[in-house]
Design an enzyme around this catalytic site. Structure first.
Site, PDB file in Angstrom:
ATOM      1  N   CYS A 458      -0.549 -22.023 -21.656  1.00 24.14           N
ATOM      2  CA  CYS A 458      -0.483 -22.982 -20.552  1.00 24.14           C
ATOM      3  C   CYS A 458       0.950 -23.286 -20.145  1.00 24.14           C
ATOM      4  O   CYS A 458       1.202 -23.724 -19.017  1.00 24.14           O
ATOM      5  CB  CYS A 458      -1.209 -24.277 -20.918  1.00 24.14           C
ATOM      6  SG  CYS A 458      -3.001 -24.137 -20.827  1.00 24.14           S
ATOM      7  N   LYS A 461       2.354 -21.688 -16.881  1.00 26.28           N
ATOM      8  CA  LYS A 461       1.840 -22.050 -15.557  1.00 26.28           C
ATOM      9  C   LYS A 461       2.974 -22.489 -14.641  1.00 26.28           C
ATOM     10  O   LYS A 461       3.976 -23.036 -15.076  1.00 26.28           O
ATOM     11  CB  LYS A 461       0.812 -23.180 -15.679  1.00 26.28           C
ATOM     12  CG  LYS A 461      -0.466 -22.791 -16.405  1.00 26.28           C
ATOM     13  CD  LYS A 461      -1.347 -23.995 -16.680  1.00 26.28           C
ATOM     14  CE  LYS A 461      -1.877 -24.605 -15.407  1.00 26.28           C
ATOM     15  NZ  LYS A 461      -2.866 -25.678 -15.702  1.00 26.28           N
ATOM     16  N   ALA A 493      -7.896 -31.685  -5.717  1.00 27.58           N
ATOM     17  CA  ALA A 493      -7.244 -31.210  -6.941  1.00 27.58           C
ATOM     18  C   ALA A 493      -8.172 -31.397  -8.135  1.00 27.58           C
ATOM     19  O   ALA A 493      -7.949 -32.238  -9.003  1.00 27.58           O
ATOM     20  CB  ALA A 493      -5.939 -31.955  -7.148  1.00 27.58           C
ATOM     21  N   ASP A 495     -10.861 -29.560 -11.274  1.00 28.15           N
ATOM     22  CA  ASP A 495     -10.741 -28.518 -12.287  1.00 28.15           C
ATOM     23  C   ASP A 495     -11.400 -27.210 -11.875  1.00 28.15           C
ATOM     24  O   ASP A 495     -11.096 -26.160 -12.444  1.00 28.15           O
ATOM     25  CB  ASP A 495     -11.352 -28.990 -13.613  1.00 28.15           C
ATOM     26  CG  ASP A 495     -10.509 -30.074 -14.261  1.00 28.15           C
ATOM     27  OD1 ASP A 495      -9.270 -29.958 -14.192  1.00 28.15           O
ATOM     28  OD2 ASP A 495     -11.072 -31.028 -14.810  1.00 28.15           O
ATOM     29  N   GLY A 585      -7.539 -21.310  -7.672  1.00 24.33           N
ATOM     30  CA  GLY A 585      -6.892 -20.232  -8.392  1.00 24.33           C
ATOM     31  C   GLY A 585      -6.034 -20.726  -9.531  1.00 24.33           C
ATOM     32  O   GLY A 585      -6.110 -21.888  -9.950  1.00 24.33           O
ATOM     33  N   THR A 587      -1.918 -19.961 -11.299  1.00 27.07           N
ATOM     34  CA  THR A 587      -0.630 -19.291 -11.180  1.00 27.07           C
ATOM     35  C   THR A 587       0.108 -19.355 -12.502  1.00 27.07           C
ATOM     36  O   THR A 587      -0.013 -20.326 -13.253  1.00 27.07           O
ATOM     37  CB  THR A 587       0.241 -19.965 -10.098  1.00 27.07           C
ATOM     38  OG1 THR A 587       0.325 -21.367 -10.375  1.00 27.07           O
ATOM     39  CG2 THR A 587      -0.356 -19.771  -8.718  1.00 27.07           C
TER      40      THR A 587
END
Length: 725
Positions: A458, A461, A493, A495, A585, A587
């Site tokens: 994580c 990200k 925004a 999950d 998505g 990133t």
């Protein structure tokens, strides 16, 4: 947590964007030099509306038929790849110097830290009524396209006499007049036609080539008259008129000249958008630069070649100065980026010109000195020109480390079930100081030229600030109205995305993921999206929505945001064209650019296509030409022409949506898309599933330009060995 110190040593984050507009002589030299000695952390981008930039010194000889296209054109595709530069094939139409953005005709605005402009000039026809009927010699690439069409028309009908008027009696106009006369005469002679082309040369001055010694103009006038060219000195063109299928030039003296084509080689002017952008320009619109080639009004902008006017040492608009400016331009760009003092460049006052006479002879002139015409002078000129061009061919293959310094195209789109090379993983070793600095960058979006070691998991990200800014820009550029079936998407925004599907439809899902096959993020986003959607079209489904997964090259926050914006702009544009929407998505930062899409489609249960649907007696229909894998394998080794890659990209950007609709209309029963396993591999899957056989006619299989050549050279995709098995 595991680390990888070896990988970390090769990672160079993107900290600075250096953008070149135009593929002129100065920029070609600069890219070659930057390829030999890259600037760490600097992302190079070249914007050009053509993939092959002509060398002006060889233009007349090309017109005369003495050179082939490749002899006198710099192929910007392998040159950009050698330099580690992103090549954007588009036309710059403006600048936003407040936000440091280049405005493009067919791309989103592109941000820069440093900008260099080398787009040449164009003859000034703004004061001439009917000027839209003339063919300006600059930009050279457009002129050559018109010239090639003219020669082709004459070759198809060589019984028709042709009249060509050339306006401008400087060195360029005179050399062009001799070349045009020679080439047209060759066409008539090859067709055994006793026809002499009518060539008129119109010049405002009282003698030809006034910028050189008087004997030069007299010698050239004698040569022109010997070849039947009519010279009209002291004549000022005031209008170009249409008379039936022909044109007519009208001069101030009352002289009128009928003609089929008008070639314009007069005093040059600059593109109008340069002055409109706020740059300081001279009375003809050329960018005013100091002796460091830096704009006198905007220090983040440099300019070279015809488009630049040096305030302290003005010189004529001649290719010799553009060539000489290449080295000092790149040296001062390096110094500017590294915050070092710039060095002045002073061009020579006298310079040698070699004027070809279209018969493998030339005249030499420097100041009052001169010689010719003579064949050995042509040999000298030919050697100089070929030596200049040779530096841009046979480039060494210098594949850089996977870093922010520049991305090379991959060896083609791969099937989702094949991964012969593991995806790179980032390291997670970092100090407490590095962690705190990284947290500051992640959460504040601040840039720093010394980035912490990137994390895995994580921690890799992209920060929420970057995502928020990027999505805001994306909504402003591409307003996305979510369909009622998307209950939660990018507008919230949350999950996960939430969809409400119709009860009478099947949900068709597919996922693909690719390393960058081209280094233009916007085009790569479009290509990848089209590729992913093809799986839905092949199943007979209608695209509905997509989730994206993105790997961005290590960079500062601003550079991550710019890359993500360019990439997602391509994704959204391609999705919108099919009626689908982006709903979410993920990133992450990684050593190289990569993109994957999970696409959702809807299909009627009784209209679903499967690979098992082939039936005896049916015809096989192929919607696109083959050869992507071999062409991009060749591109990685600088063995593919830019025009080949252009054609391949154009094919990949074409959606299969219309083809699928056509298949549906005419009752197709099975369909598949051809990707990494090739025609034979994917057809074999259909044949196995359907328990039938097929016969292919090799001569009817369409192939992309250049693909057979690269195959014959043994340049193939890394999947080729497995596909053969």
């Amino acid at each position: 947590m595991m680390g990888n110190a070896g990988l970390m040593q090769s990672i160079q984050p993107i900290t600075t964007d250096l953008v070149f507009i135009g593929g002129g002589h100065s920029h070609a030299i600069a890219l070659k030099m930057l390829g030999m000695q890259p600037l760490p952390g600097v992302r190079l981008t070249l914007i050009s509306d053509v993939s092959h930039t002509p060398y002006s010194g060889m233009l007349p000889a090309y017109v005369a038929g003495l050179y082939a296209f490749d002899d006198c054109h710099i192929d910007l595709c392998p040159l950009s790849q050698f330099a580690g530069a992103t090549l954007i094939l588009d036309r710059a139409i403006g600048l936003d110097l407040q936000e440091n953005q280049v405005i493009l005709a067919n791309h989103p605005p592109l941000r820069f830290d440093w900008l260099s402009i080398d787009i040449g000039s164009t003859p000034d026809t703004t004061q001439i009524p009917g000027a839209e009927q003339v063919t300006p010699v600059k930009p050279i690439s457009r002129f050559l396209q018109s010239w090639d069409r003219l020669v082709e028309r004459l070759q198809q009908d060589p019984t028709c006499p042709i009249q060509v008027a050339i306006v401008g009696g400087g060195a360029g106009g005179v050399e062009l007049a001799m070349a045009v006369q020679a080439r047209l005469q060759q066409v008539y002679q090859a067709a055994h036609q006793a026809i002499t082309p009518q060539i008129d040369l119109i010049h405002r001055g009282d003698r030809l080539v006034p910028e050189r010694a008087p004997w030069v103009g007299k010698t050239l006038a004698h040569l022109l008259r010997d070849r039947g060219v009519e010279i009209h000195c002291s004549e000022t063109v005031i209008a170009v008129e249409s008379i039936g299928a022909q044109k007519q030039i009208r001069c101030q003296s009352g002289l009128t000249l009928p003609c089929d084509e008008v070639l314009w080689v007069t005093q040059a002017a600059a593109a109008g958008w340069l002055a409109q952008s706020g740059l300081s320009t001279d009375e003809r619109g050329f960018i005013l630069v100091d002796d460091t080639l830096q704009s006198i009004s905007h220090r983040q902008v440099f300019a070279a070649g015809d488009v630049a006017t040096m305030v302290k040492t003005p010189r004529p608009k001649a290719g010799v100065f553009a060539v000489r400016q290449g080295k000092p331009l790149v040296q001062n760009l390096r110094r500017a980026i590294q915050s070092q003092p710039l060095q002045p460049f002073k061009p020579q006052q006298e310079f040698l010109i070699l004027i070809g006479t279209a018969d493998r002879s030339a005249i030499a002139s420097r100041g009052r000195w001169g010689l010719g015409p003579h064949p050995w002078l042509w040999g000298w000129k030919d050697a100089i020109d070929r030596r200049f061009m040779q530096q841009f061919s046979n480039l060494p293959v210098m594949i850089p480390a996977r870093s922010g310094a520049g991305l090379l195209p991959s060896d083609g789109l791969r099937s989702k079930s094949d991964s012969s090379e593991p995806l790179p993983r980032s390291s997670s070793w970092f100090s407490l100081h590095g962690l705190l600095r990284g947290l500051k960058s992640k959460f504040t979006g601040s840039d720093t030229t010394s980035l912490p070691m990137p994390c895995a998991g994580c921690g890799s990200k992209v920060g929420s600030t970057i995502l928020t800014r990027t999505l805001t820009r994306l909504r402003q550029s591409y307003p996305m109205a979510l369909p009622a079936s998307v209950l939660i998407g990018l507008d919230a925004a949350d999950d996960a995305a939430v969809l409400q599907l119709p009860a009478d439809r099947l949900l068709v899902q597919t996922v693909d993921y690719f390393r960058a096959i081209v280094n233009d993020p916007f085009v790569f986003g479009q290509i990848s999206t089209q590729h992913c959607l093809s799986d839905l079209f092949a199943m007979g489904a209608t695209p509905h929505s997509a989730l994206a997964i993105v790997n961005l090259p290590y960079a500062t926050a601003a550079k991550l945001e710019e890359t993500l914006y360019q990439l997602l702009s391509g994704v959204v544009q391609a999705l919108t064209a099919t009626g689908a929407v982006l709903i979410g998505g993920h990133t992450a930062e990684a050593p190289e650019l990569a993109l994957g899409l999970s696409c959702n489609g809807l299909a009627q249960p009784d209209r679903l296509w499967k690979k098992s649907g082939l039936q005896v007696g049916q015809a096989l229909i192929l919607t696109k030409a083959l050869g992507i894998g071999t062409l991009f394998a060749a591109a990685m080794q600088h063995q593919a022409k830019g025009s080949w890659i252009e054609a391949a990209i154009e094919s990949m950007l074409q959606s299969n949506q219309a083809a699928a609709a056509c298949f549906r209309q005419y009752g197709a029963t099975a369909c598949t898309d051809i990707t990494g396993f090739g025609l034979i591999g994917h057809l074999y899957e259909m044949l196995q599933a359907s328990q039938v056989a097929a016969c292919l006619n090799i001569d009817q299989i369409p192939v992309l330009p250049g693909a057979l050549t690269t195959l014959q050279q043994g340049l193939v995709s890394s999947l080729q060995a497995q596909n053969l098995r």
